[in-house]
Design a protein around this motif. Structure first.
Motif, PDB file in Angstrom:
ATOM      1  N   MET A 143      22.360  26.492   1.470  1.00 45.60           N
ATOM      2  CA  MET A 143      22.834  26.758   0.128  1.00 45.60           C
ATOM      3  C   MET A 143      22.977  25.419  -0.608  1.00 45.60           C
ATOM      4  N   LYS A 144      22.452  25.385  -1.826  1.00 45.45           N
ATOM      5  CA  LYS A 144      22.558  24.172  -2.635  1.00 45.45           C
ATOM      6  C   LYS A 144      24.008  23.933  -3.037  1.00 45.45           C
ATOM      7  N   LYS A 145      24.332  22.657  -3.182  1.00 42.57           N
ATOM      8  CA  LYS A 145      25.693  22.262  -3.515  1.00 42.57           C
ATOM      9  C   LYS A 145      25.770  21.748  -4.960  1.00 42.57           C
ATOM     10  N   ILE A 146      26.893  22.050  -5.608  1.00 42.62           N
ATOM     11  CA  ILE A 146      27.159  21.565  -6.963  1.00 42.62           C
ATOM     12  C   ILE A 146      28.552  20.945  -6.985  1.00 42.62           C
ATOM     13  N   LEU A 147      28.623  19.736  -7.521  1.00 41.16           N
ATOM     14  CA  LEU A 147      29.897  19.069  -7.751  1.00 41.16           C
ATOM     15  C   LEU A 147      30.231  19.192  -9.229  1.00 41.16           C
ATOM     16  N   ILE A 148      31.418  19.685  -9.522  1.00 38.71           N
ATOM     17  CA  ILE A 148      31.905  19.783 -10.893  1.00 38.71           C
ATOM     18  C   ILE A 148      33.067  18.802 -11.010  1.00 38.71           C
ATOM     19  N   ILE A 149      32.901  17.787 -11.850  1.00 41.10           N
ATOM     20  CA  ILE A 149      34.004  16.849 -12.084  1.00 41.10           C
ATOM     21  C   ILE A 149      34.419  16.955 -13.543  1.00 41.10           C
ATOM     22  N   TYR A 150      35.686  16.693 -13.778  1.00 37.71           N
ATOM     23  CA  TYR A 150      36.193  16.886 -15.138  1.00 37.71           C
ATOM     24  C   TYR A 150      37.374  15.966 -15.422  1.00 37.71           C
ATOM     25  N   GLY A 151      37.643  15.829 -16.687  1.00 37.49           N
ATOM     26  CA  GLY A 151      38.814  15.108 -17.165  1.00 37.49           C
ATOM     27  C   GLY A 151      39.028  15.469 -18.617  1.00 37.49           C
ATOM     28  N   PRO A 152      40.228  15.575 -19.049  1.00 38.96           N
ATOM     29  CA  PRO A 152      41.469  15.389 -18.317  1.00 38.96           C
ATOM     30  C   PRO A 152      41.872  16.646 -17.559  1.00 38.96           C
ATOM     31  N   ALA A 169      36.292  24.098 -15.944  1.00 41.01           N
ATOM     32  CA  ALA A 169      35.767  23.645 -14.645  1.00 41.01           C
ATOM     33  C   ALA A 169      36.041  24.684 -13.564  1.00 41.01           C
ATOM     34  N   ASP A 170      37.235  25.245 -13.554  1.00 43.09           N
ATOM     35  CA  ASP A 170      37.572  26.277 -12.564  1.00 43.09           C
ATOM     36  C   ASP A 170      36.740  27.541 -12.766  1.00 43.09           C
ATOM     37  N   THR A 171      36.519  27.912 -14.015  1.00 39.35           N
ATOM     38  CA  THR A 171      35.686  29.086 -14.316  1.00 39.35           C
ATOM     39  C   THR A 171      34.258  28.858 -13.836  1.00 39.35           C
ATOM     40  N   LEU A 172      33.718  27.671 -14.106  1.00 44.02           N
ATOM     41  CA  LEU A 172      32.361  27.352 -13.657  1.00 44.02           C
ATOM     42  C   LEU A 172      32.272  27.396 -12.141  1.00 44.02           C
ATOM     43  N   LYS A 173      33.257  26.824 -11.470  1.00 45.14           N
ATOM     44  CA  LYS A 173      33.258  26.838 -10.002  1.00 45.14           C
ATOM     45  C   LYS A 173      33.252  28.272  -9.484  1.00 45.14           C
ATOM     46  N   MET A 174      34.113  29.103 -10.029  1.00 47.84           N
ATOM     47  CA  MET A 174      34.205  30.486  -9.582  1.00 47.84           C
ATOM     48  C   MET A 174      32.872  31.219  -9.758  1.00 47.84           C
ATOM     49  N   GLU A 175      32.254  31.065 -10.920  1.00 48.06           N
ATOM     50  CA  GLU A 175      30.995  31.756 -11.194  1.00 48.06           C
ATOM     51  C   GLU A 175      29.829  31.174 -10.405  1.00 48.06           C
ATOM     52  N   LEU A 176      29.747  29.861 -10.332  1.00 46.03           N
ATOM     53  CA  LEU A 176      28.629  29.227  -9.624  1.00 46.03           C
ATOM     54  C   LEU A 176      28.738  29.387  -8.111  1.00 46.03           C
ATOM     55  N   SER A 177      29.944  29.636  -7.610  1.00 49.86           N
ATOM     56  CA  SER A 177      30.135  29.841  -6.167  1.00 49.86           C
ATOM     57  C   SER A 177      29.446  31.112  -5.669  1.00 49.86           C
ATOM     58  N   LYS A 178      29.032  31.954  -6.582  1.00 50.07           N
ATOM     59  CA  LYS A 178      28.303  33.162  -6.196  1.00 50.07           C
ATOM     60  C   LYS A 178      26.906  32.831  -5.680  1.00 50.07           C
ATOM     61  N   PHE A 199      25.972  29.122  -5.202  1.00 56.48           N
ATOM     62  CA  PHE A 199      25.965  27.745  -4.733  1.00 56.48           C
ATOM     63  C   PHE A 199      27.242  27.454  -3.955  1.00 56.48           C
ATOM     64  N   ASP A 200      27.208  26.374  -3.205  1.00 48.55           N
ATOM     65  CA  ASP A 200      28.418  25.802  -2.624  1.00 48.55           C
ATOM     66  C   ASP A 200      28.979  24.874  -3.701  1.00 48.55           C
ATOM     67  N   ALA A 201      29.938  25.365  -4.480  1.00 50.09           N
ATOM     68  CA  ALA A 201      30.458  24.630  -5.642  1.00 50.09           C
ATOM     69  C   ALA A 201      31.844  24.066  -5.347  1.00 50.09           C
ATOM     70  N   LYS A 202      32.039  22.828  -5.783  1.00 48.79           N
ATOM     71  CA  LYS A 202      33.326  22.156  -5.615  1.00 48.79           C
ATOM     72  C   LYS A 202      33.720  21.558  -6.958  1.00 48.79           C
ATOM     73  N   SER A 203      34.996  21.691  -7.307  1.00 56.21           N
ATOM     74  CA  SER A 203      35.509  21.181  -8.575  1.00 56.21           C
ATOM     75  C   SER A 203      36.607  20.165  -8.297  1.00 56.21           C
ATOM     76  N   LEU A 204      36.491  18.983  -8.925  1.00 57.73           N
ATOM     77  CA  LEU A 204      37.465  17.912  -8.727  1.00 57.73           C
ATOM     78  C   LEU A 204      37.761  17.191 -10.035  1.00 57.73           C
ATOM     79  N   PRO A 205      39.020  16.799 -10.236  1.00 58.54           N
ATOM     80  CA  PRO A 205      39.311  15.929 -11.380  1.00 58.54           C
ATOM     81  C   PRO A 205      38.724  14.544 -11.114  1.00 58.54           C
ATOM     82  N   GLY A 206      38.461  13.808 -12.164  1.00 58.11           N
ATOM     83  CA  GLY A 206      37.805  12.510 -12.051  1.00 58.11           C
ATOM     84  C   GLY A 206      38.445  11.543 -11.087  1.00 58.11           C
ATOM     85  N   THR A 207      39.762  11.503 -11.024  1.00 56.16           N
ATOM     86  CA  THR A 207      40.436  10.551 -10.144  1.00 56.16           C
ATOM     87  C   THR A 207      40.256  10.872  -8.669  1.00 56.16           C
ATOM     88  N   MET A 208      39.755  12.044  -8.348  1.00 56.41           N
ATOM     89  CA  MET A 208      39.542  12.415  -6.948  1.00 56.41           C
ATOM     90  C   MET A 208      38.085  12.238  -6.522  1.00 56.41           C
TER      91      MET A 208
END
Length: 175
Positions: free
Chosen positions: A1-10, A19-28, A30-39
């Motif tokens: 499964m392809k992976k997607i990183l979603i980063i965001y700020g603030p 970002a959370d909505t995109l992660k939820m929908e794309l997880s159907k 892809f292997d999607a992960k959402s992180l704030p920029g500092t992480m």
């Protein structure tokens, strides 16, 4: 499964919510992960071929207060240090087209310029149809260089815009 990183700020507010909505929908699909920029670090970017970056263009009230968002600052540091060759990157931005019609989602356009110089394949452009603004650094001919949202004054359009954009970027990420 392809992976997607979603980063965001603030963090907090609409940017994190999108970002959370995109992660939820794309997880159907892809292997999607959402992180704030500092992480996120440079090594985090190496783990993903598909990346989504989301930022909010802050208004004059924030600029005059001298606010610097740590998540956005970290994203900018990484963007300037990372070679995005062989990476597909999509952008989303939040702005206010009524209070700041001359700067609608400007930060998304600034990031896209950096990504182009860093060899990224930027995907996810959207039509300006049904948007109301005067100027934007995110404007490329008759398109915006990503998903532009105005949850302050056009909240009723957000869900449909996100859905259409997810359909479009899914096709690109699967190629």
């Amino acid at each position: 499964m392809k992976k997607i990183l979603i980063i965001y700020g603030p963090r907090g507010g609409y940017t994190e919510h999108v970002a959370d909505t995109l992660k939820m929908e794309l997880s159907k699909k892809f292997d999607a992960k959402s992180l704030p920029g500092t992480m996120v670090s440079l090594s985090t970017f190496n783990e993903y071929d598909n990346i989504i970056i989301g930022v909010a263009t802050l208004g004059n009230d924030s600029w005059n207060a001298g606010r610097q968002d740590m998540d956005v600052n970290q994203i900018q540091v990484i963007l300037n240090r990372f070679d995005f060759s062989r990476k597909k990157v999509a952008l989303f931005g939040l702005g206010n087209s009524i209070l700041y019609p001359e700067h609608f989602c400007d930060d998304m356009g600034i990031i896209e310029n950096i990504l182009q110089k860093k060899n990224a394949e930027v995907i996810g452009y959207t039509s300006t149809y049904d948007y109301s603004f005067k100027e934007s650094k995110a404007l490329r001919d008759n398109q915006l260089c990503g998903l532009a949202l105005d949850n302050d004054t056009e909240n009723e359009k957000t869900e449909a815009r996100i859905s259409a954009w997810i359909d479009a970027v899914t096709i690109e990420f699967l190629k």
